[in-house]
Design a protein around this motif. Structure first.
Motif, short mmCIF file in Angstrom:
data_model
loop_
_atom_site.label_atom_id
_atom_site.label_comp_id
_atom_site.label_asym_id
_atom_site.label_seq_id
_atom_site.Cartn_x
_atom_site.Cartn_y
_atom_site.Cartn_z
N GLY A 182 -12.56 8.54 5.95
CA GLY A 182 -11.46 9.48 5.86
C GLY A 182 -11.68 10.73 5.60
N ASN B 60 -5.06 -0.30 4.71
CA ASN B 60 -4.87 1.10 4.45
C ASN B 60 -3.30 1.35 4.77
OD1 ASN B 60 -7.63 2.76 3.98
ND2 ASN B 60 -8.03 0.99 5.40
N LYS C 32 0.84 -1.30 0.11
CA LYS C 32 -0.08 -0.05 0.13
C LYS C 32 1.09 1.15 -0.12
CE LYS C 32 -3.81 -1.80 0.25
NZ LYS C 32 -4.89 -2.18 -0.91
N TYR D 159 -5.93 6.16 6.98
CA TYR D 159 -6.96 5.71 5.83
C TYR D 159 -6.48 6.17 4.69
CZ TYR D 159 -11.06 6.21 2.98
OH TYR D 159 -11.96 6.14 2.04
N ASP D 160 -6.29 5.12 3.59
CA ASP D 160 -5.81 5.09 2.39
C ASP D 160 -4.22 5.66 2.31
OD1 ASP D 160 -5.88 4.72 -0.45
OD2 ASP D 160 -6.56 6.48 -0.83
#
Length: 503
Positions: A488, A288, A265, A464-465
């Motif tokens: 998010g 995430n 990620k 988040y992300d």
């Protein structure tokens, strides 16, 4: 299950245990680490054989010698340790578990894809079916195991610690799935240490202690405090103390970036500071960037950009216990010794001082309450919770400065979780007498357990992300942090909050 007995090399795991579950109910099986819960259910799923006792399934007495006997009897189980082939795709793993739908050596891919779509429509459970299992997060692998079981459509479904690595929304979805299965007449049995889940999701409760059933009850007739006392024999004591003051900075990452790949990620401009005496909590749904951030903070991964300042030694508790934290065929002593290779106290030149290490490990077994036959017992023979205690003992003693922990209490019962946070409290220099020789350390807690984050953290972030979102500690609540984990969106912080912070 009547009068079930099981002995492992002189250690009595089950002692005339009796367990009854009915169609159309969700049944919680609880107890301390090593109480015999998983052993009892492995006997029901025919992974191990009992030394004594009898088993009836759907009113018929059965002899379960091998797992295929259990499947034919209508019993299926999702295990703590994942039984997946990492180098194959999700679809291929699911096909292997459902070969009955194929012809000869041909895997039933079309059939399984169709059933997966049906399950997604019915219960909302899905995973990218063409991804390799080795590229999945721990929570995604857990979903694959659940799907593998659902595809077989058994009448009795056993879930061993199914929520230990799931996010709050995923847990509520799984509890809803339990209720759907029970309403269809299935028998759902789940092993857990999360007593709040027991009270919300179960119809009946069985408590095991030292291999014996010591309590049968229903949620309406008990509460979490009573269940806790039945499990461990006494009250659990005071809450965790929060930081009063904080010391020097012991770890800092600045503008850290990690380029996303097929397997990793991305991380985007992360800034994080950890001070002595504080616990920094990072919440988030798996996938995430938690694994990548944890490895950067523990010195196991170098980012593509940014600066990372860490102490010389960092303790690290990964969430994949079997794959990253312990070697099953090594003894407790050997697993703990892996963390002592650079410790001069236990070396003489290149040689390890095994006698000294042996006494050190004996002391850790006592202080961490590791239920075992001693330092030389192989870790694979321990319960999942006691394996986790071995990891906690090694890593908490490994560094005096920084501990990075991912889902550290997964698989631990209420007593062991309390003991872990007492050890953490000492590590942070809280509520203990010191001689002035040592300084408190700092902890980064990366957890999908929202209650754990809210209860124990001094600073709270949501990942988040690949981005870190700072949360005002005074405003933190399940509602707020849960929404940030799902969306998010910083604007959600302005939404009304109805729930308490849990602090």
């Amino acid at each position: 299950m009547e009068k079930i007995g099981k002995n492992f090399e002189g250690k009595q795991a089950l002692d005339n245990a009796q367990f009854v579950a009915f169609p159309g109910e969700v049944h919680a099986l609880i107890g301390e680490n090593g109480a015999g819960k998983t052993t009892l259910m492995r006997i029901l799923s025919a992974l191990i054989s009992p030394d004594s006792g009898s088993i009836k399934v759907l009113g018929k007495e059965v002899r379960l010698a091998v797992p295929s006997d259990a499947r034919q009897a209508g019993v299926g189980m999702v295990h703590q340790e994942f039984l997946l082939i990492p180098a194959q795709t999700v679809l291929e793993n699911l096909c292997l578990g459902n070969r009955f739908a194929g012809t000869g050596g041909i895997l039933p891919r079309r059939y399984v894809r169709k059933k997966l779509q049906e399950l997604k429509d019915e219960v909302g459970l899905s995973v990218e079916e063409d991804r390799l299992v080795e590229d999945l997060s721990v929570s995604e692998r857990q979903k694959v195991e659940i799907l593998k079981l659902l595809l077989r459509n058994p009448e009795v479904l056993i879930f061993d610690e199914p929520t230990s690595v799931l996010a709050p929304k995923e847990i509520s979805d799984l509890m809803a799935l339990f209720r759907i299965l029970a309403s269809d007449g299935k028998t759902v049995i789940f092993i857990t240490h999360k007593l709040n889940e027991v009270m919300v999701a179960s119809d009946r409760i069985t408590v095991l202690k030292q291999g014996k059933v010591v309590c049968r009850t229903v949620p309406s007739a008990t509460d979490t405090e009573t269940l806790s006392k039945v499990m461990v024999g006494r009250e659990m004591g005071q809450r965790f103390k929060k930081a009063v003051s904080r010391g020097d900075t012991i770890a800092r990452i600045t503008s850290v970036q990690l380029l996303g790949t097929e397997k990793n990620k991305k991380l985007v401009d992360l800034d994080l500071v950890v001070q002595r005496g504080e616990m920094v909590g990072i919440a988030g749904i798996e996938g995430n960037g938690q694994e990548e951030l944890a490895e950067i903070l523990s010195g196991l991964r170098v980012p593509d950009a940014g600066t990372v300042v860490l102490p010389d030694e960092v303790g690290f508790i990964p969430d994949d216990r079997g794959g990253q934290a312990v070697i099953g065929h090594f003894s407790i002593l050997e697993n703990i010794a892996l963390g002592l290779v650079n410790d001069r106290r236990f070396r003489f030149g290149p040689a390890m001082l095994w006698v000294k290490i042996g006494q050190y490990v004996k002391d850790l077994i006592l202080s961490y309450g590791i239920r075992s036959e001693g330092p030389h017992e192989q870790v694979r023979h321990l319960s999942g919770g006691n394996q986790q205690k071995v990891v906690l003992a090694r890593e908490l003693q490994r560094s005096e400065d920084l501990l990075v922990a991912r889902n550290p209490t997964q698989g631990l019962d209420v007593r062991a979780s309390r003991d872990f946070y007492q050890q953490i409290s000492r590590f942070l220099g809280r509520g203990v007498e010191t001689d002035g020789a040592g300084q408190p350390g700092g902890v980064v807690l990366i957890s999908s357990d929202l209650d754990e984050i809210l209860r124990f953290s001094d600073e709270i972030y949501v990942l988040y992300d690949g981005s870190l979102i700072s949360v005002n500690r005074e405003q933190a609540s399940r509602g707020l942090v849960g929404r940030l984990m799902l969306t998010g969106d910083r604007e959600d912080e302005a939404l009304p909050v109805e729930e308490d912070s849990g602090s």
